[in-house]
Design a protein around this motif. Structure first.
Motif, PDB file in Angstrom:
ATOM      1  N   GLY A  95      -6.476   3.878  14.000  1.00  0.00           N
ATOM      2  CA  GLY A  95      -5.670   4.832  13.238  1.00  0.00           C
ATOM      3  C   GLY A  95      -4.212   4.801  13.672  1.00  0.00           C
ATOM      4  N   GLU A  96      -3.982   4.682  14.978  1.00  0.00           N
ATOM      5  CA  GLU A  96      -2.608   4.587  15.493  1.00  0.00           C
ATOM      6  C   GLU A  96      -1.925   3.317  14.997  1.00  0.00           C
ATOM      7  N   VAL A 137       2.529   2.114   8.707  1.00  0.00           N
ATOM      8  CA  VAL A 137       3.133   3.052   7.754  1.00  0.00           C
ATOM      9  C   VAL A 137       4.599   3.284   8.110  1.00  0.00           C
ATOM     10  N   SER A 138       4.882   3.422   9.388  1.00  0.00           N
ATOM     11  CA  SER A 138       6.276   3.617   9.816  1.00  0.00           C
ATOM     12  C   SER A 138       7.138   2.420   9.409  1.00  0.00           C
ATOM     13  N   PHE A 139       6.599   1.225   9.575  1.00  0.00           N
ATOM     14  CA  PHE A 139       7.336   0.029   9.165  1.00  0.00           C
ATOM     15  C   PHE A 139       7.597   0.046   7.665  1.00  0.00           C
ATOM     16  N   ILE A 140       6.585   0.393   6.887  1.00  0.00           N
ATOM     17  CA  ILE A 140       6.730   0.415   5.421  1.00  0.00           C
ATOM     18  C   ILE A 140       7.771   1.448   5.009  1.00  0.00           C
ATOM     19  N   GLU A 141       7.748   2.629   5.656  1.00  0.00           N
ATOM     20  CA  GLU A 141       8.724   3.677   5.325  1.00  0.00           C
ATOM     21  C   GLU A 141      10.147   3.232   5.644  1.00  0.00           C
ATOM     22  N   GLU A 142      10.302   2.479   6.698  1.00  0.00           N
ATOM     23  CA  GLU A 142      11.624   1.991   7.075  1.00  0.00           C
ATOM     24  C   GLU A 142      12.056   0.825   6.192  1.00  0.00           C
ATOM     25  N   ARG A 143      11.110   0.006   5.845  1.00  0.00           N
ATOM     26  CA  ARG A 143      11.408  -1.208   5.085  1.00  0.00           C
ATOM     27  C   ARG A 143      11.642  -0.925   3.601  1.00  0.00           C
ATOM     28  N   SER A 144      10.961   0.049   3.038  1.00  0.00           N
ATOM     29  CA  SER A 144      11.015   0.285   1.589  1.00  0.00           C
ATOM     30  C   SER A 144      12.430   0.517   1.051  1.00  0.00           C
ATOM     31  N   VAL A 170      -1.882  -5.813   4.203  1.00  0.00           N
ATOM     32  CA  VAL A 170      -3.034  -6.636   4.596  1.00  0.00           C
ATOM     33  C   VAL A 170      -3.544  -6.198   5.968  1.00  0.00           C
ATOM     34  N   ASP A 171      -2.607  -5.922   6.887  1.00  0.00           N
ATOM     35  CA  ASP A 171      -2.997  -5.456   8.224  1.00  0.00           C
ATOM     36  C   ASP A 171      -3.736  -4.117   8.148  1.00  0.00           C
ATOM     37  N   ILE A 172      -3.218  -3.211   7.306  1.00  0.00           N
ATOM     38  CA  ILE A 172      -3.855  -1.900   7.151  1.00  0.00           C
ATOM     39  C   ILE A 172      -5.271  -2.051   6.619  1.00  0.00           C
ATOM     40  N   LYS A 173      -5.422  -2.882   5.592  1.00  0.00           N
ATOM     41  CA  LYS A 173      -6.727  -3.069   4.972  1.00  0.00           C
ATOM     42  C   LYS A 173      -7.729  -3.697   5.956  1.00  0.00           C
ATOM     43  N   ALA A 174      -7.239  -4.581   6.814  1.00  0.00           N
ATOM     44  CA  ALA A 174      -8.112  -5.186   7.824  1.00  0.00           C
ATOM     45  C   ALA A 174      -8.602  -4.123   8.807  1.00  0.00           C
ATOM     46  N   GLU A 175      -7.694  -3.223   9.219  1.00  0.00           N
ATOM     47  CA  GLU A 175      -8.089  -2.152  10.134  1.00  0.00           C
ATOM     48  C   GLU A 175      -9.031  -1.163   9.456  1.00  0.00           C
ATOM     49  N   VAL A 176      -8.780  -0.886   8.193  1.00  0.00           N
ATOM     50  CA  VAL A 176      -9.652   0.027   7.441  1.00  0.00           C
ATOM     51  C   VAL A 176     -11.076  -0.520   7.387  1.00  0.00           C
ATOM     52  N   ALA A 223      -3.520   2.286   0.444  1.00  0.00           N
ATOM     53  CA  ALA A 223      -3.009   0.972   0.853  1.00  0.00           C
ATOM     54  C   ALA A 223      -2.950   0.023  -0.350  1.00  0.00           C
ATOM     55  N   ASN A 224      -3.965   0.059  -1.179  1.00  0.00           N
ATOM     56  CA  ASN A 224      -3.970  -0.788  -2.383  1.00  0.00           C
ATOM     57  C   ASN A 224      -2.807  -0.437  -3.308  1.00  0.00           C
TER      58      ASN A 224
END
Length: 292
Positions: free
Chosen positions: A163-164, A170-177, A275-281, A258-259
């Protein structure tokens, strides 16, 4: 404290003239499913054992073995089923006469035929026996549940760490978007210059195009929901209630967000994080299949 659905417990004790053995084990199952092996003469215990185990365990495929050995044999009496014995003797004499056979049978031969000798036991106090069985069952269940809790702690640590990791993504996506919108603006301006040269640009039109793009790729709502889902996941991990089914539903929601991000974000780096998120999920999903 979360519990695994895999466990084993065994206890043996001598109580009031009985040696009682209880073994209980389980594997994962969507619901509570119970199987027992109890000596036929003590079949009245089956429903009591099932209900009692179900009061302690909510999910899993449970197998329970109960052995009961009566040490006091003085109360047992062996009696002859004379009606059946007479029928066997009559049949043997008929065989002897019909086929001219030698009469070589005796009491030991007749006694070996099914149900000729019947063991009768004194009436047992069912409630007292159940209380003794429950005492040993409690001891086995304590070991069984302890094993499930130990395994559950390992699963909790694993799910928490995943989860961490998802929150880091998510933090990366928020910064990157927001950067993708700026990059789109720069590329659009550069492309227009390539097409029309140094002619002054219609800034209003450029702003409109960028705004449309920004709206299409905006993932703020999804990342907020993802954070909320991960917070809820952590709450479940600290719950004392069975949470396996709730976590299964929550993981589906995390995967759905994530999708959505993956389909909206027009960016390679964000796509990699999705892809990383989905793998962890998927790894979390595998773990919670064995959480009670």
């Amino acid at each position: 404290m979360i519990k695994s659905m895999t466990g084993f417990g065994r206890a043996v004790s001598e109580l009031d003239g009985y040696v009682i053995t209880v073994e209980i084990k389980s594997v994962n199952h969507r619901y509570f499913e119970f199987y027992s092996r109890i000596p036929r003469q003590y079949g009245f215990l089956d429903d009591k054992v099932k209900s009692y185990v179900n009061s302690k365990v909510s999910r899993g495929k449970i197998e329970c073995y109960i052995g009961i050995e009566a040490l006091n044999t003085e109360a047992a009496e062996v009696v002859v089923n004379n009606t059946l014995a007479s029928a066997y003797v009559k049949a043997l004499k008929e065989l002897e006469s019909e086929y001219e056979l030698k009469a070589d049978y005796g009491a030991s031969t007749i006694g070996r035929f099914p149900d000729v000798l019947i063991v009768k036991k004194a009436e047992e106090d069912e409630e007292a026996l159940w209380n003794n069985v429950k005492t040993v069952l409690d001891e086995a269940l304590e070991k069984f549940i302890s094993m499930r809790e130990t395994e559950g702690e390992k699963m909790k640590a694993d799910v928490y760490s995943r989860g961490e990791f998802i929150l880091d993504c998510v933090s990366f996506i928020e910064e990157r978007s927001p950067q993708t919108v700026k990059e789109y603006n720069d590329k659009l301006v550069e492309r227009v210059h390539e097409l029309i040269g140094d002619v002054s640009l219609d800034e209003a039109r450029i702003i409109q195009e960028v705004a449309i793009f920004a709206d299409k790729v905006a993932v703020a709502e999804e990342t907020v929901r993802l954070r909320s889902h991960i917070d809820q996941l952590k709450e479940f991990l600290n719950s004392n209630e069975p949470i396996g089914r709730k976590m299964d539903f929550l993981v589906q929601e995390i995967n759905r967000e994530a999708n959505t991000i993956g389909s909206k974000a027009n960016d390679v780096e964000i796509a990699r994080k999705v892809v990383d998120i989905k793998a962890e999920v998927e790894k979390i999903r595998e773990q919670i299949q064995n959480i009670e």
